[in-house]
Motif scaffolding. Structure first.
Motif, PDB file in Angstrom:
ATOM      1  N   TYR A 257       3.168  -7.547  -6.759  1.00 30.49           N
ATOM      2  CA  TYR A 257       4.122  -8.001  -7.776  1.00 30.49           C
ATOM      3  C   TYR A 257       3.425  -8.862  -8.828  1.00 30.49           C
ATOM      4  O   TYR A 257       3.590  -8.644 -10.036  1.00 30.49           O
ATOM      5  CB  TYR A 257       5.238  -8.794  -7.101  1.00 30.49           C
TER       6      TYR A 257
ATOM      7  N   THR B 175      11.317  -9.711 -14.194  1.00 31.38           N
ATOM      8  CA  THR B 175      12.540  -9.148 -13.624  1.00 31.38           C
ATOM      9  C   THR B 175      12.365  -7.670 -13.291  1.00 31.38           C
ATOM     10  O   THR B 175      12.785  -7.199 -12.228  1.00 31.38           O
ATOM     11  CB  THR B 175      13.712  -9.329 -14.608  1.00 31.38           C
TER      12      THR B 175
ATOM     13  N   LEU C 192      10.305  -7.291 -10.199  1.00 34.50           N
ATOM     14  CA  LEU C 192      11.071  -7.704  -9.024  1.00 34.50           C
ATOM     15  C   LEU C 192      11.979  -6.578  -8.558  1.00 34.50           C
ATOM     16  O   LEU C 192      12.095  -6.305  -7.351  1.00 34.50           O
ATOM     17  CB  LEU C 192      11.890  -8.946  -9.348  1.00 34.50           C
ATOM     18  N   VAL C 193      12.620  -5.907  -9.507  1.00 35.52           N
ATOM     19  CA  VAL C 193      13.465  -4.764  -9.165  1.00 35.52           C
ATOM     20  C   VAL C 193      12.632  -3.646  -8.564  1.00 35.52           C
ATOM     21  O   VAL C 193      13.022  -3.023  -7.566  1.00 35.52           O
ATOM     22  CB  VAL C 193      14.216  -4.270 -10.420  1.00 35.52           C
TER      23      VAL C 193
ATOM     24  N   LEU D 260      13.680  -5.451  -4.842  1.00 33.10           N
ATOM     25  CA  LEU D 260      15.141  -5.561  -4.871  1.00 33.10           C
ATOM     26  C   LEU D 260      15.820  -4.514  -4.007  1.00 33.10           C
ATOM     27  O   LEU D 260      16.795  -4.812  -3.307  1.00 33.10           O
ATOM     28  CB  LEU D 260      15.645  -5.466  -6.310  1.00 33.10           C
ATOM     29  N   SER D 261      15.337  -3.287  -4.036  1.00 32.84           N
ATOM     30  CA  SER D 261      15.966  -2.226  -3.245  1.00 32.84           C
ATOM     31  C   SER D 261      15.881  -2.530  -1.752  1.00 32.84           C
ATOM     32  O   SER D 261      16.851  -2.345  -1.007  1.00 32.84           O
ATOM     33  CB  SER D 261      15.288  -0.884  -3.552  1.00 32.84           C
TER      34      SER D 261
ATOM     35  N   LEU E 186      15.563  -5.531  -0.413  1.00 36.42           N
ATOM     36  CA  LEU E 186      16.443  -6.657  -0.136  1.00 36.42           C
ATOM     37  C   LEU E 186      17.894  -6.213  -0.024  1.00 36.42           C
ATOM     38  O   LEU E 186      18.642  -6.677   0.854  1.00 36.42           O
ATOM     39  CB  LEU E 186      16.314  -7.708  -1.254  1.00 36.42           C
ATOM     40  N   ALA E 187      18.313  -5.318  -0.905  1.00 39.17           N
ATOM     41  CA  ALA E 187      19.701  -4.847  -0.901  1.00 39.17           C
ATOM     42  C   ALA E 187      20.026  -4.046   0.352  1.00 39.17           C
ATOM     43  O   ALA E 187      21.151  -4.117   0.861  1.00 39.17           O
ATOM     44  CB  ALA E 187      19.971  -4.007  -2.145  1.00 39.17           C
TER      45      ALA E 187
END
Length: 385
Positions: A186, A335, A338-339, A343-344, A346-347
């Motif tokens: 990242y 951002t 991060l996505v 993010l996926s 984490l979701a």
């Protein structure tokens, strides 16, 4: 039991100290966020030069100073050139030049005209009251200039230490989080894409200045007698620098110029008003909309979605003032990655890995091990390097 209690107490004290110092550092960074972000921009803009100097210069400090000098030298040269031409124009057109300066600075027009027409007589006419007024006015003028110089010097100092100690910072970070970790990937992606943005901003300034040079001088060829654009080369340089100002872009240069031409046309020959209108339209299309929608997104968003990059400049400037042109793209890039990286997972409650799992076309991709760094921007796979 006692050992466990001592252990927890020790951890609590260390966490309290960490939070206190981290909060204090956060307050300092927030108070000087513009200076800090501008220092990052200088660092990334000078980093390609620094990395090439490191190939021939053994000492990192010397290479960092050389890279920053190469970054500052054009800035100082352009500033000196503009001041020289401004003084020359004031001497040539004392009345009009004094009015322009008096509009910007809190100095009466009559005082400026007297000083320009006969500097020796003007100085010899000072008494105690006049000197007191001059010193007071000078303080009002020099205060903002001194503040700018201070913040600019701090930004340069920050960039110098980031250049000199970047390798150690990068090695420490990768050792702590792991070279193959998601955090390492990242940070590398954010570092690489922000490098492209900063280096692209420098190229945008150069391209827009060259465009303005051609536009202003070309329009002067079509200008009616006595209605030419004044000092077109200086205005071209200012237009290029103005592209760093979000939203404003070239407006800060061509709108006053167009207004001046319109006033001259009305006073001399109203039939020549077509020329200020042509100047305004051409400048709007070529020096305003074209840089915002094409040049800057193309240069400063080569690895990031161009539309998103354009909006980051616009909304960054609206939300964060002058430094939004640097902070907006940084927040966008942070951002986006991060996505893409976490993010996926984490979701969905999955384990976060170094793999790009979504939004593949929004930013750059991790390089395979062993690939050479980009010779155009000088970036590598290390973060904060």
């Amino acid at each position: 039991m006692i050992d466990e209690m001592d252990f927890e107490r020790s951890r609590t004290l260390w966490w309290a100290l960490t939070v206190a110092l981290g909060g204090t550092l956060g307050v300092v960074l927030y108070s000087y966020v513009g200076t800090f972000v501008f220092g990052l921009f200088i660092y990334y803009a000078a980093r390609p030069v620094y990395r090439r100097l490191r190939l021939v210069v053994e000492r990192p400090g010397l290479a960092a100073a050389g890279a920053l000098f190469a970054f500052e030298l054009p800035f100082l040269a352009v500033t000196g050139y503009l001041l020289f031409l401004a003084v020359r124009e004031l001497e040539r057109y004392a009345g009009a030049g004094a009015q322009v300066v008096a509009w910007v600075l809190p100095i009466p027009t009559t005082e400026l005209e007297r000083a320009i027409d006969s500097p020796r007589t003007y100085v010899s006419s000072f008494d105690v009251a006049s000197l007191t007024e001059v010193i007071s006015t000078g303080g009002d003028v020099l205060g903002p200039i001194a503040t700018f110089v201070l913040h600019f010097s701090l930004a340069i100092a920050l960039a110098f230490y980031l250049l000199r100690d970047g390798d150690r910072i990068a090695n420490w970070f990768h050792d702590e989080v792991g070279h193959d970790s998601a955090l390492s990937t990242y940070a590398s992606l954010v570092d690489r894409d922000f490098q492209v943005v900063c280096f692209g901003n420098i190229r945008t300034v150069v391209v827009v200045a060259l465009l303005a040079l051609g536009v202003y001088n070309g329009l002067n060829v079509l200008a009616p007698p006595g209605l030419k654009i004044p000092i077109p080369n200086v205005l071209a340089l200012l237009t290029g620098v103005a592209t760093l100002v979000p939203i404003v872009v070239g407006k800060i240069v061509y709108i006053p110029t167009t207004a001046y031409l319109a006033v001259v046309a009305i006073e001399s020959d109203p039939q020549t008003l077509w020329f200020p209108i042509v100047v305004a339209v051409v400048a709007l299309l070529v020096l305003d909309l074209f840089p915002i929608m094409v040049v800057r997104p193309a240069f400063a968003g080569q690895s990031t979605h161009r539309g998103a990059m354009m909006f980051s400049y616009i909304f960054g400037g609206l939300l964060f003032n002058w430094y939004g042109v640097f902070l907006g793209p940084l927040l966008l890039i942070a951002t986006i990655h991060l996505v893409r990286v976490g993010l996926s997972e984490l979701a969905h409650g999955d384990h976060i890995t170094a793999e790009i799992t979504t939004a593949h076309g929004l930013g750059s991709m991790p390089r395979p091990d062993g690939d050479p760094p980009d010779e155009t921007t000088g970036d590598t796979d290390t973060a904060a390097e």
